[in-house]
Design a protein around this motif. Structure first.
Motif, PDB file in Angstrom:
ATOM      1  N   VAL A 582     -17.186 -32.200  24.918  1.00 59.38           N
ATOM      2  CA  VAL A 582     -15.966 -31.828  25.615  1.00 59.38           C
ATOM      3  C   VAL A 582     -14.796 -32.571  24.994  1.00 59.38           C
ATOM      4  O   VAL A 582     -14.883 -33.761  24.701  1.00 59.38           O
ATOM      5  CB  VAL A 582     -16.061 -32.130  27.129  1.00 59.38           C
ATOM      6  CG1 VAL A 582     -16.351 -33.592  27.399  1.00 59.38           C
ATOM      7  CG2 VAL A 582     -14.785 -31.697  27.848  1.00 59.38           C
ATOM      8  N   SER A 583     -13.707 -31.848  24.764  1.00 55.68           N
ATOM      9  CA  SER A 583     -12.475 -32.435  24.248  1.00 55.68           C
ATOM     10  C   SER A 583     -11.416 -32.365  25.334  1.00 55.68           C
ATOM     11  O   SER A 583     -10.951 -31.279  25.686  1.00 55.68           O
ATOM     12  CB  SER A 583     -12.000 -31.681  22.996  1.00 55.68           C
ATOM     13  OG  SER A 583     -10.680 -32.056  22.660  1.00 55.68           O
ATOM     14  N   VAL A 590     -17.556 -27.227  23.566  1.00 56.13           N
ATOM     15  CA  VAL A 590     -18.353 -26.531  22.560  1.00 56.13           C
ATOM     16  C   VAL A 590     -19.816 -26.842  22.843  1.00 56.13           C
ATOM     17  O   VAL A 590     -20.170 -27.959  23.209  1.00 56.13           O
ATOM     18  CB  VAL A 590     -17.949 -26.950  21.124  1.00 56.13           C
ATOM     19  CG1 VAL A 590     -18.210 -28.406  20.867  1.00 56.13           C
ATOM     20  CG2 VAL A 590     -18.644 -26.072  20.101  1.00 56.13           C
ATOM     21  N   SER A 591     -20.669 -25.832  22.701  1.00 52.32           N
ATOM     22  CA  SER A 591     -22.086 -26.007  23.015  1.00 52.32           C
ATOM     23  C   SER A 591     -22.924 -25.171  22.068  1.00 52.32           C
ATOM     24  O   SER A 591     -22.467 -24.168  21.516  1.00 52.32           O
ATOM     25  CB  SER A 591     -22.369 -25.599  24.474  1.00 52.32           C
ATOM     26  OG  SER A 591     -21.916 -24.279  24.732  1.00 52.32           O
ATOM     27  N   ILE A 623     -23.119 -31.624  17.944  1.00 58.50           N
ATOM     28  CA  ILE A 623     -21.935 -30.793  17.750  1.00 58.50           C
ATOM     29  C   ILE A 623     -20.708 -31.541  18.252  1.00 58.50           C
ATOM     30  O   ILE A 623     -20.786 -32.319  19.223  1.00 58.50           O
ATOM     31  CB  ILE A 623     -22.099 -29.434  18.476  1.00 58.50           C
ATOM     32  CG1 ILE A 623     -21.107 -28.411  17.933  1.00 58.50           C
ATOM     33  CG2 ILE A 623     -22.001 -29.577  19.982  1.00 58.50           C
ATOM     34  CD1 ILE A 623     -21.495 -26.992  18.222  1.00 58.50           C
ATOM     35  N   LEU A 624     -19.565 -31.348  17.577  1.00 60.96           N
ATOM     36  CA  LEU A 624     -18.333 -32.064  17.899  1.00 60.96           C
ATOM     37  C   LEU A 624     -17.133 -31.141  17.730  1.00 60.96           C
ATOM     38  O   LEU A 624     -17.175 -30.199  16.940  1.00 60.96           O
ATOM     39  CB  LEU A 624     -18.144 -33.265  16.964  1.00 60.96           C
ATOM     40  CG  LEU A 624     -19.209 -34.357  16.964  1.00 60.96           C
ATOM     41  CD1 LEU A 624     -18.999 -35.271  15.767  1.00 60.96           C
ATOM     42  CD2 LEU A 624     -19.153 -35.158  18.247  1.00 60.96           C
ATOM     43  N   ILE A 625     -16.048 -31.438  18.446  1.00 62.83           N
ATOM     44  CA  ILE A 625     -14.749 -30.815  18.216  1.00 62.83           C
ATOM     45  C   ILE A 625     -13.818 -31.895  17.682  1.00 62.83           C
ATOM     46  O   ILE A 625     -13.701 -32.974  18.266  1.00 62.83           O
ATOM     47  CB  ILE A 625     -14.145 -30.241  19.511  1.00 62.83           C
ATOM     48  CG1 ILE A 625     -15.138 -29.359  20.252  1.00 62.83           C
ATOM     49  CG2 ILE A 625     -12.878 -29.446  19.196  1.00 62.83           C
ATOM     50  CD1 ILE A 625     -14.649 -28.923  21.620  1.00 62.83           C
ATOM     51  N   THR A 626     -13.134 -31.622  16.569  1.00 62.10           N
ATOM     52  CA  THR A 626     -12.226 -32.608  16.003  1.00 62.10           C
ATOM     53  C   THR A 626     -10.838 -32.477  16.609  1.00 62.10           C
ATOM     54  O   THR A 626     -10.537 -31.533  17.343  1.00 62.10           O
ATOM     55  CB  THR A 626     -12.108 -32.443  14.475  1.00 62.10           C
ATOM     56  OG1 THR A 626     -11.314 -31.277  14.189  1.00 62.10           O
ATOM     57  CG2 THR A 626     -13.472 -32.301  13.825  1.00 62.10           C
ATOM     58  N   LYS A 627      -9.983 -33.426  16.246  1.00 60.94           N
ATOM     59  CA  LYS A 627      -8.593 -33.415  16.688  1.00 60.94           C
ATOM     60  C   LYS A 627      -7.892 -32.117  16.290  1.00 60.94           C
ATOM     61  O   LYS A 627      -6.992 -31.640  16.978  1.00 60.94           O
ATOM     62  CB  LYS A 627      -7.882 -34.611  16.060  1.00 60.94           C
ATOM     63  CG  LYS A 627      -6.397 -34.737  16.341  1.00 60.94           C
ATOM     64  CD  LYS A 627      -6.158 -35.198  17.760  1.00 60.94           C
ATOM     65  CE  LYS A 627      -4.717 -35.542  17.992  1.00 60.94           C
ATOM     66  NZ  LYS A 627      -4.298 -36.787  17.317  1.00 60.94           N
ATOM     67  N   ARG A 628      -8.306 -31.519  15.171  1.00 61.88           N
ATOM     68  CA  ARG A 628      -7.665 -30.312  14.660  1.00 61.88           C
ATOM     69  C   ARG A 628      -8.363 -29.046  15.122  1.00 61.88           C
ATOM     70  O   ARG A 628      -8.173 -27.978  14.547  1.00 61.88           O
ATOM     71  CB  ARG A 628      -7.628 -30.363  13.139  1.00 61.88           C
ATOM     72  CG  ARG A 628      -6.885 -31.582  12.612  1.00 61.88           C
ATOM     73  CD  ARG A 628      -6.912 -31.656  11.106  1.00 61.88           C
ATOM     74  NE  ARG A 628      -6.300 -32.900  10.657  1.00 61.88           N
ATOM     75  CZ  ARG A 628      -6.174 -33.248   9.390  1.00 61.88           C
ATOM     76  NH1 ARG A 628      -6.630 -32.463   8.438  1.00 61.88           N
ATOM     77  NH2 ARG A 628      -5.607 -34.395   9.068  1.00 61.88           N
TER      78      ARG A 628
END
Length: 743
Positions: A582-583, A590-591, A623-628
């Motif tokens: 989670v961001s 994202v999953s 899995i990851l979400i970046t700043k961008r």
């Protein structure tokens, strides 16, 4: 609850929207036609709403009826209604963002977006859209060296004064305008107007519809459509009516350059189709262009000169004698305080004046009346005496011979009076170890093991392994969240005792993974305290649940703020959810599950996108979400794969690995991916290439979990033998090295 109506398209019926007060994360007073009579409300899920009211008194009443959240937590400002009503100049003066930018704790992009936001530039107002500078002037070479200053525009000069010849023409125009009734000006046009914004965003809805409405239902002549980056730059250097700057999307949104909606836009005079945007020769594709464009924005040249451009747009050179000297004066109706339509009695003249302000540009309110200070050099910020960026500076062994499954440095003084390193071992034992960075040496840290480890009093289901994804810790470090219990719950435990605090039920099968928003970087979570957050859980039942965490109550709450219940349930998977992230900054989740697409949701429940993955990727492990907003995934097929996906789902890069990765994290800005696994060596990789840029000293056993300190000076590696290694890794140094060499 707050409600609003909107009718952007007059051919459609008015649409009604409503949101709950608990979802409000920030409230700003805004200008409309130069008058402070509007309100912008930010809510959970990265949404915002612009309300135009009758007058400033109506704004005050509206702010009084909304939650006391100020303008959010991210700017170092108190959560008070007075802050929501404050003038932009006060917001800049009292925030900590200028200091953070000067010390390189935030990026150039983030600082410009901050200035735009407090100055009232909004995605909801085409007349006051966020402004970004032209950065480069070389759009014709086959290659581009970001270390060469000759490739950059002059940030100390406005777009009308990039060359001496062009500046002279506008100075002559200024002198001639003195003969008129209006105050003298260099430019009758502006650097930001609704028409210019729609030109950049022509190929995207709803901007296409807005553009057609502006153009009486027809696309513009192909020669006037934005169809070439190089041509757009050349026009801005030749056309006396073109002094426009850029918009943020030109630094992150690939859809700006493509024609996914397949509009027939025609051909230019040379017979070239203008359906898509032609890119410079040095750009392989639109993703590569955005990558290089963003790197140019963060380059050392721009970092050293950006304050001069800020003076032109937001600061001392924006108006008056300083603006005249800088060839930066615009028509008087673009400036705050120079005209007031509410004081005009003649309805025809009033309407004409309002249309002039609305359509032909509005200069932001002046944030500074003295020169903006320069950014500190990279050499000034970094400790020049550090010789070894990859050596181990400290070793800790909190629970001997039991693999470390969670490490988290808790260093925020607002939440943690005593800095600690929080750990959980595979046998479900909690420790809070002393972790005190040295005052004399920025790359040394004093550590001491917790003398009283505490076991969690409720064992996990034996069918689920104790993995890093099984745990999360509250922002204040007082509560541990655990997945994997036989009754399909996830539970919270007091860190100081290991006793159960709460059990949350929302899934119909075992909870397999858990994630929580990061403290201090969550821009759009709907809370007013640093200790609050959003939790997401994935399950064998193929669903993802979103939960609210109250730091004040030390409990998971529901939409009523009391009883524990999921805020939303995210669906779309066909099997067990293997990993989630989670961001809070993006308001997204994202999953991933086996054999199905990656799913990107808003925390409010809406599905944003299904991302198709290559056929050989079937076993997601992280899995990851970046700043961008890029999505990074690791798949455990064969010897392992890494993949980076653009926000629109395009695959940006993949890499087959030679060893299995057990843990991966990204830095705050999304420049680097740090991986660790069975090869014993933590590796810092470039997000853009996935190639290693730094290999750290090898560990004694496999790296099971990684974490970065909030200031990003230290990397903490938890190992399978129960040991914790601490490395000094100032990622700002690596960024500086990359940009200074043009890599």
């Amino acid at each position: 609850m707050f409600s609003a109506s909107e009718s952007r398209d007059t051919s459609r019926e008015e649409e009604n929207y409503k949101f709950y007060n608990v979802d409000v994360s920030a409230v700003f007073t805004r200008r409309y036609l130069h008058l402070y009579r509007a309100l912008e409300v930010f809510t959970i899920g990265h949404k915002s709403w612009l309300f135009v009211l009758t007058d400033y008194e109506a704004v005050r009443r509206a702010v009084a009826s909304l939650p006391r959240v100020g303008v959010g937590l991210q700017y170092g400002l108190p959560s008070r209604r007075q802050i929501s009503l404050a003038h932009p100049r006060r917001l800049l003066r009292e925030s900590n963002m200028m200091d953070k930018w000067r010390c390189r704790e935030i990026s150039n992009f983030d600082y410009l977006m901050f200035l735009n936001t407090i100055a009232g530039r909004s995605y909801n107002d085409l007349g006051q859209y966020p402004i970004m500078p032209w950065i480069l002037k070389n759009y014709t070479s086959e290659t581009l060296d970001l270390a060469d200053p000759s490739n950059y525009r002059d940030l100390s000069r406005s777009m009308g004064a990039q060359t001496a010849e062009r500046a002279a023409k506008f100075r002559d125009k200024f002198e001639m305008s003195k003969e008129g009734v209006a105050p003298p000006f260099h430019y009758g046009t502006h650097y930001s107007t609704p028409g210019f914004v729609l030109m950049w965003l022509l190929r995207l809805e709803p901007y296409t519809t807005m553009f057609l409405k502006l153009q009486s239902g027809k696309f513009d002549h192909p020669c006037r459509i934005f169809s070439s980056v190089a041509q757009a730059w050349e026009n801005s250097q030749r056309d006396m009516a073109d002094v426009k700057e850029l918009i943020p999307e030109l630094f992150y949104l690939p859809e700006v350059f493509v024609n996914d909606n397949r509009y027939e836009l025609g051909e230019d005079e040379e017979g070239n189709s203008v359906n898509t945007v032609r890119l410079p020769p040095w750009a392989r594709d639109h993703h590569h262009f955005l990558q290089v464009h963003r790197e140019a924005l963060e380059s050392e040249y721009v970092s050293s000169n950006l304050h001069k451009w800020i003076d032109l747009i937001f600061g001392v050179s924006q108006r008056g004698e300083q603006a005249e000297a800088a060839v930066n004066s615009f028509y008087y109706t673009t400036y705050e305080g120079m005209c007031d339509p509410s004081q005009v009695d003649d309805p025809v003249i009033k309407e004409a004046l309002e249309e002039q302000i609305r359509s032909f540009g509005q200069t932001p309110p002046q944030l500074l009346t003295t020169p903006h200070p320069a950014r500190n050099s990279i050499q000034h910020v970094l400790n020049a005496n550090i010789k070894n960026l990859n050596g181990i500076v400290s070793v800790l062994n909190p629970v001997k011979d039991h693999p470390v499954t969670l490490v988290k440095p808790l260093l925020n003084p607002s939440l943690h009076p005593s800095p600690v390193l929080f750990t959980v071992s595979a046998n479900q034992t909690i420790t809070t170890n002393k972790f005190v960075p040295s005052i004399q040496n920025a790359y040394q840290v004093f550590v001491e093991s917790d003398p009283t480890p505490r076991p969690v009093r409720d064992p996990m289901d034996p069918t689920l392994s104790s993995l890093p994804s099984s745990y999360a810790v509250s922002p204040d470090g007082k509560v541990l969240f655990c997945a994997g219990f036989w009754d399909s719950s996830f539970k919270s435990f007091a860190v100081d005792s290991g006793k159960q605090v709460q059990a949350m039920f929302g899934h119909r099968d075992l909870v397999t993974c858990i994630s929580i928003t990061e403290v201090g970087i969550s821009l759009h979570i709907p809370h007013t305290r640093l200790a609050d957050g959003i939790i997401v859980t994935g399950s064998r039942d193929a669903t993802v649940c979103v939960w609210d965490w109250s730091g004040k109550l030390q409990r998971v709450t529901g939409i009523d703020g009391k009883h524990a219940s999921a805020r939303s349930v995210l669906t779309g998977h066909v099997g067990q959810v293997e990993c989630v992230h989670v961001s809070g900054e993006q308001g997204t989740v994202v999953s991933a599950s086996r054999g199905s697409p990656i799913l990107l949701h808003r925390v409010t429940g809406e599905l944003i996108r299904k991302i198709k993955v290559p056929a050989q990727f079937s076993i997601p492990s992280s899995i990851l979400i970046t700043k961008r907003c890029e999505i990074v995934a690791h798949y455990a097929d064969m010897s392992g794969y890494l993949a980076v996906f653009a926000p629109n789902g395009d695959i940006m890069n993949t890499q087959e690995l030679q060893e299995q990765v057990l843990s991966m994290i990204t830095d705050r800005e999304g420049n680097f991916l740090i991986t660790g696994g069975f090869n014993l060596t933590p590796v810092v990789r470039s997000i853009k290439t996935l190639s290693p840029v730094l290999r750290l000293a090898p560990c004694q056993s496999a790296v099971r979990v990684l974490s970065l300190s909030q200031d990003q000076r230290f990397l903490i590696a938890g190992l399978t033998n129960g040991t914790i290694n601490i490395y000094p890794v100032d990622l700002r140094r690596i960024v500086g090295d990359q940009y200074s060499t043009g890599n």
